[in-house]
Design an enzyme around this catalytic site. Structure first.
Site, PDB file in Angstrom:
ATOM      1  N   ASP A 227      61.797  71.306  39.167  1.00 28.14           N
ATOM      2  CA  ASP A 227      63.194  70.995  38.909  1.00 28.14           C
ATOM      3  C   ASP A 227      63.338  69.561  38.393  1.00 28.14           C
ATOM      4  O   ASP A 227      62.686  68.640  38.884  1.00 28.14           O
ATOM      5  CB  ASP A 227      63.983  71.161  40.216  1.00 28.14           C
ATOM      6  CG  ASP A 227      65.470  71.015  40.038  1.00 28.14           C
ATOM      7  OD1 ASP A 227      66.058  71.831  39.316  1.00 28.14           O
ATOM      8  OD2 ASP A 227      66.050  70.078  40.632  1.00 28.14           O
ATOM      9  N   GLU A 278      42.021  72.467  41.335  1.00 21.30           N
ATOM     10  CA  GLU A 278      41.095  72.683  42.444  1.00 21.30           C
ATOM     11  C   GLU A 278      41.173  74.106  42.992  1.00 21.30           C
ATOM     12  O   GLU A 278      40.280  74.536  43.734  1.00 21.30           O
ATOM     13  CB  GLU A 278      41.390  71.699  43.566  1.00 21.30           C
ATOM     14  CG  GLU A 278      41.206  70.235  43.192  1.00 21.30           C
ATOM     15  CD  GLU A 278      41.630  69.317  44.331  1.00 21.30           C
ATOM     16  OE1 GLU A 278      41.698  69.805  45.491  1.00 21.30           O
ATOM     17  OE2 GLU A 278      41.906  68.137  44.084  1.00 21.30           O
TER      18      GLU A 278
END
Length: 571
Positions: A227, A278
């Site tokens: 956002d 990751e």
């Protein structure tokens, strides 16, 4: 579940845990935005919830989407419908529990649907523990350094630190009160006064959001919609700025705004990119970045930053062949140039639904909304025709696309909401001058003859649903070959069948005039008529048409009506 949704499940989950650079799922995905409080209510309290979402996943798999994006469901006082977060790592009781979220996530994955959650890093709720600690602390304290506190101007500090305006109207600063009752410092809130902005120059803020990202990634979410992704960093010195009177509220029309699009945001998203890398499964970041041009938007999706950015210049383009051709061409130049897909969108929870917006006859800046006294009221017939055609055009474009809940039903903006029912902060902060965004957030209809049109078992609804929802309910459209629901199903199935998301666009001149958009993507010829007169329909097998029954009456001398679009098998 239909055969198409089974295919969706197989093709979507085949990539989970497997990373193939250049073939990541988010490059071509069709992603369906769920506004949780308005999607499906299982509890009966009139507010949608996570259990309601879970109960409707089969309908989304049947529609043929690849993923869902959930607007915020975190703990919140709900002053801005959940975009005022008090705890980023828990579910608000309005929507259920963390266990309900885990159930929904697992069932979505079982249905072949990935899940993106909304993250709100520009500001928190004023009820967040950090902000409460800041209010109790002294000026210059570590607690206040997490937010943007400043002394006021003038002899007694009675004037705000600068002249910035809130996106929702009114000043962007609110003064605090010291513990002894005397006036204190001011804090910045680009949105409502209950939404104080974080100070992202403070490393503690970045560390906290890394913890939040990992909390949800560890639970298995497939990515984040971010956002106000262009607003986290403010210009040094917080200089005065006055936006243009007709500027959109989120900055998409303005250059050099000191609180939008600052260079420092890119370092934040490079860090986030490394965190997501990751994790297995090509987790994705999508930026809500309202910027004036496609080229500026593309800066958010360079290869070490975000993966997607909403194409708001495209969303804001009127139904006009020249303008559409230009923004599509610019998008397909700018985004691939930085290694990203173009990410197309026509509607969301912050804009007038495109079944109404495309038929407006007066200016309507983003964020102002639409009400009974707004100028240029839309013609609902024209609006729906253009919306169907615009979606037909959009879903043929290479890249990824976002759909907003209810657009597959052809829902228009709800214009005639009672004043006492409105809840958007914009309505209150402008004293009713702007209607705000409630009209696109009305709970959607599922069952024509059920209480609340199937949204809630009790018939309760946090915003009133109009009578026209009866004829637009999913049950009323299911099985109707002329319905908008059927059109969306056909478009999504054909998009996948012809690999349009991974395709490339070639403009075609059909000699049909300046009001026609025509291009080829693989073996599909796409033609859209934005003019005032019908045009000759090119020969060939019609695959999908925004106009019901066009394929059945095609043949020699057939025409493509105004406000219509069609996919034809290219010869």
């Amino acid at each position: 579940m239909t055969s198409s949704s089974v295919d969706t499940a197989a093709s979507t989950l085949a990539l989970i845990g497997i990373s193939r650079p250049g073939a990541e799922w988010w490059r071509t995905a069709v992603i369906y935005q769920i506004y949780p409080r308005s999607f499906a209510d299982a509890s009966g309290d009139g507010i949608g919830d996570l259990a309601g979402i879970t109960s409707r996943l089969g309908d989304l798999a049947d529609l043929g989407v690849d993923a869902v994006w959930l607007s915020p469901f975190f703990r919140s006082p709900q002053k801005d419908a959940g975009y005022d977060v008090s705890d980023y790592c828990d579910v608000d009781p309005l929507f259920g529990t963390l266990a309900d979220f885990d159930t929904m996530l697992a069932e979505a994955h079982d249905s072949g649907i990935r899940v993106i959650v909304d993250l709100v890093p520009n500001h928190s709720s004023d009820q967040h523990a950090w902000f409460q600690q800041a209010l109790a602390a002294e000026p210059g304290s570590p607690e206040r350094a997490r937010y943007i506190f400043r002394d006021g101007k003038g002899e007694n500090g009675d004037e705000a630190p600068n002249n910035w305006e809130s996106v929702f109207g009114g000043p962007a600063w609110t003064r605090t009160t010291n513990t002894d009752g005397t006036p204190g410092q001011w804090y910045l809130h680009l949105f409502d006064s209950t939404q104080p902005d974080f100070d992202w120059s403070n490393p503690e803020v970045g560390d906290e959001f890394e913890r939040i990202l990992r909390f949800w990634l560890d639970r298995g979410v497939d990515g984040f919609r971010v956002d106000v992704a262009h607003g986290l960093v403010k210009s040094d010195g917080l200089p005065d700025f006055v936006p243009a009177e007709d500027a959109g509220s989120m900055g998409g029309d303005s250059l050099d705004v000191p609180y939008w699009g600052q260079e420092g945001v890119h370092d934040i998203y490079r860090r986030w990119n490394r965190i997501l890398a990751e994790y297995e499964g090509d987790r994705a970041l999508c930026a809500e970045a309202w910027l004036p041009t496609v080229d500026e938007t593309a800066l958010w999706v360079r290869q070490d930053e975000m993966h997607q950015a909403f194409n708001f210049p495209y969303l804001q383009t009127e139904w006009d062949a020249d303008h559409l051709t230009e923004v599509i061409s610019e998008s397909l130049r700018a985004f691939p140039a930085v290694g990203a897909p173009a990410t197309w969108v026509l509607s969301n929870h912050d804009v007038v639904r495109h079944a109404s917006r495309l038929a407006l006859t007066a200016e309507n800046p983003q964020g102002h909304g639409l009400g009974p006294d707004s100028p240029g009221q839309p013609d609902p017939v024209v609006g729906l025709a253009r919306a169907r055609a615009a979606t037909t055009l959009m879903l043929a474009l290479p890249g990824s696309a976002y759909l907003y809940q209810g657009e597959e039903l052809g829902l228009p903006e709800v214009v005639h909401l009672p004043d006492d029912a409105r809840q958007d902060p914009t309505w209150f902060r402008t004293d009713g001058e702007r209607y705000g965004r409630d009209g696109c957030r009305v709970p959607i209809p599922w069952e024509a003859d059920a209480p609340g049109y199937g949204f809630s078992p009790t018939g309760a609804s946090w915003l009133p649903q109009p009578e026209e929802w009866h004829g637009l309910a999913r049950s009323a459209q299911d099985g109707d070959p002329a319905s908008t629901l059927t059109l969306y199903r056909e478009l999504l199935a054909a998009r996948r069948r012809h690999d349009l998301g991974t395709g490339s666009l070639e403009w075609v001149d059909l000699q049909l005039g300046d009001d026609v958009v025509a291009f080829r993507n693989g073996d599909v010829l796409v033609v859209a008529n934005t003019g005032t007169d019908a045009v000759a329909l090119p020969a060939g097998e019609i695959l999908v048409s925004s106009v019901a029954g066009l394929a059945e009456r095609a043949g020699g001398g057939s025409e493509l009506p105004v406000d219509a679009a069609v996919w034809i098998r290219a010869s």
